[in-house]
Scaffold this active site. Structure first.
Site, PDB file in Angstrom:
ATOM      1  N   ASN A   1       0.901  -1.083  -0.005  1.00 43.56           N
ATOM      2  CA  ASN A   1       0.083  -0.103  -0.040  1.00 43.56           C
ATOM      3  C   ASN A   1       0.792   1.086  -0.180  1.00 43.56           C
ATOM      4  OD1 ASN A   1      -1.988   1.841   0.467  1.00 43.56           O
ATOM      5  ND2 ASN A   1      -2.699   0.981   2.417  1.00 43.56           N
ATOM      6  N   ARG A  30      -2.257  -2.380  -3.600  1.00 40.80           N
ATOM      7  CA  ARG A  30      -3.780  -1.388  -3.168  1.00 40.80           C
ATOM      8  C   ARG A  30      -3.611  -0.272  -4.211  1.00 40.80           C
ATOM      9  NH1 ARG A  30      -5.536   1.972   2.063  1.00 40.80           N
ATOM     10  NH2 ARG A  30      -7.545   2.190   1.305  1.00 40.80           N
ATOM     11  N   HIS A  88     -12.666   2.345   0.074  1.00 42.55           N
ATOM     12  CA  HIS A  88     -12.537   1.299   1.210  1.00 42.55           C
ATOM     13  C   HIS A  88     -13.451   0.221   0.802  1.00 42.55           C
ATOM     14  CE1 HIS A  88     -12.219   4.739   4.436  1.00 42.55           C
ATOM     15  NE2 HIS A  88     -11.016   4.175   4.011  1.00 42.55           N
ATOM     16  N   ARG A 118      -9.874  14.960   7.323  1.00 39.03           N
ATOM     17  CA  ARG A 118     -10.747  15.228   6.097  1.00 39.03           C
ATOM     18  C   ARG A 118     -12.049  15.875   6.815  1.00 39.03           C
ATOM     19  NH1 ARG A 118     -10.053   9.607   3.225  1.00 39.03           N
ATOM     20  NH2 ARG A 118      -7.748   9.880   2.623  1.00 39.03           N
ATOM     21  N   GLU A 146      -7.764  -5.906   5.231  1.00 41.27           N
ATOM     22  CA  GLU A 146      -7.841  -5.405   3.659  1.00 41.27           C
ATOM     23  C   GLU A 146      -6.696  -6.081   3.045  1.00 41.27           C
ATOM     24  OE1 GLU A 146      -8.210  -1.378   5.062  1.00 41.27           O
ATOM     25  OE2 GLU A 146      -8.832  -0.809   3.300  1.00 41.27           O
TER      26      GLU A 146
END
Ligand code: ADP
Length: 387
Positions: free
Chosen positions: A13, A79, A168, A229, A372
């Site tokens: 990632n 990813r 996601h 965010r 993940e």
């Protein structure tokens, strides 16, 4: 334990200043090694670029006693945040596919360029392996048109590929599958809400395994309040700041992505510290927490209505799996909507998937650890099997 009968995937990632990796046995689900290199390319850092970072990852794995050559490694899984309209399946990468990926960088300038860089570096250092990209948007590719479409000029939206993509996805899919397994019921029979609450946070409504809506949009900026965010804001804030505060568009985008959310309100993004600040009576931390919870509850309410009937709500990721206060406050007072959390179960720190709702709660509330890396590793093995 070693041997080539095992199917091991190195999952990477690659972010703008970080590279996280995990060596996963896709069959047993075991993580053989893992870690992360931070502050890549920053002035104070000794890691200049992603190539050095990946070499460092190899060194770390060697130090941990992992011999990549004999580990049964069959693929590198990358990813990638944004698949745009083009990529919605795990994709075996070659030069042409990477060039296509490069073109998507305009749509996702903050997220895709470092992923592409990570892919290029990894292909250079591990040229004999299959490299496969797995996209965060993939699960939401078939979002119903009414959820995927922004009510704006249609021609403009089509020309610039503006739609709600959702992110996601790997986690939302994995957690919804795990929730079904935990409940011992077929995925097809369940209406679910998944709340992925980490540094990035998103919610989804899933009916029979198919997502009906999700909180992130064109980019991961939309939706819930996150670590740094803003989540949903009136788009006029941007033009107003541009006009009145004379801020540039990049500056505004960076402010909304990196200096907003709970950090923007309280100067802290780590929920462990934020919780301690709230306990000590810090007013800014309290406001940040309240805004976070309020937005989360709004999405839960919206998705209960989108689904009509809901069987299960699952909390996942760093905050969702660990912060009992967030789970309590997000679900408080919803008994009329079918949600009753058991205080003691909620406080338990047991590992694995677990139920935190009362036995009489019409809607089951679960904590389901996400994974993940494992989901990406399994996607990679599936691509290889289909070759
Ligand atoms: P990401 O993968 O998006 O970087 P994570 O899923 O690792 O994020 O979640 C990070 C968040 O989880 C941070 O806000 C962190 O404070 C929070 N978190 C981790 N452990 C705990 C805990 N024990 N209690 C409360 N929050 C926690």
């Amino acid at each position: 334990m070693t041997g080539n009968s095992q199917r091991v995937v190195l999952v990477i990632n690659s972010g703008s200043s970080s590279l996280k990796y995990q060596l996963v046995d896709a069959d047993s689900g075991e993580a053989r090694a893992g870690g992360g290199i931070q502050q890549i390319g920053e002035p104070s850092s000794r890691v200049a670029d992603h190539e050095e970072a990946l070499r460092l990852a190899f060194d770390q794995m060697a130090e941990a006693g992992v011999d990549l050559e004999s580990s049964g490694l069959v693929a590198v899984g990358h990813r990638v945040v944004h698949g745009g309209k083009v990529f919605y399946r795990p994709t075996l990468l070659d030069d042409a596919r990477i060039a296509d990926l490069d073109k998507l960088s305009e749509l996702a300038p903050l997220h895709n360029p470092p992923a592409v860089q990570g892919i290029k570096v990894a292909r250079r250092l591990l040229p004999d392996l299959a490299h496969i990209a797995v996209f965060d948007t993939a699960f939401f590719h078939d979002l119903p048109a009414e959820a995927a479409t922004y009510a704006m000029n249609r021609e403009l939206a089509e020309r610039w590929q503006i739609r709600r993509y959702g992110f996601h996805g790997t986690s939302h899919r994995y957690v919804s599958e795990q929730a079904a397994e935990f409940l011992g019921r077929p995925l097809k029979s369940l209406n679910q809400i998944v709340l992925h609450l980490g540094n990035g946070a998103s919610a989804s409504a899933i009916a029979g395994g198919r997502p009906l809506d999700t909180s992130m949009g064109l980019t991961p900026l939309e939706g819930l309040v996150m670590g740094t965010r803003s989540g949903d804001i009136d788009p006029s804030v941007i033009s107003y700041l541009w006009r009145a505060a004379k801020m540039g568009v990049d500056e505004i985008e960076s402010m909304l992505n990196n200096r907003s959310g709970v950090w923007g309100l309280a100067g802290e993004r780590d929920f462990r510290k934020l919780g301690a600040m709230v306990e000590s009576g810090d007013g800014s931390a309290q406001l940040a927490y309240d805004v976070f919870i309020h937005r989360l509850r709004k999405y839960v309410g919206a998705y209960l209505a989108v689904l009509g009937h809901t069987d299960v709500v699952s909390f996942t990721a760093g905050i969702g799996e660990n912060d009992a206060a967030v789970r309590r406050d997000a679900m408080a007072g919803l008994s009329e909507l079918g949600i009753v959390v058991d205080e003691h179960r909620n406080l338990s720190r047991e590992g694995g998937a677990r139920r935190i709702s009362d036995d009489d709660s019409p809607i089951a509330v679960l904590v389901v650890p996400t994974n993940e890396e494992l989901a990406i590793a399994r996607d990679c093995v599936e691509v290889l099997t289909g070759l």
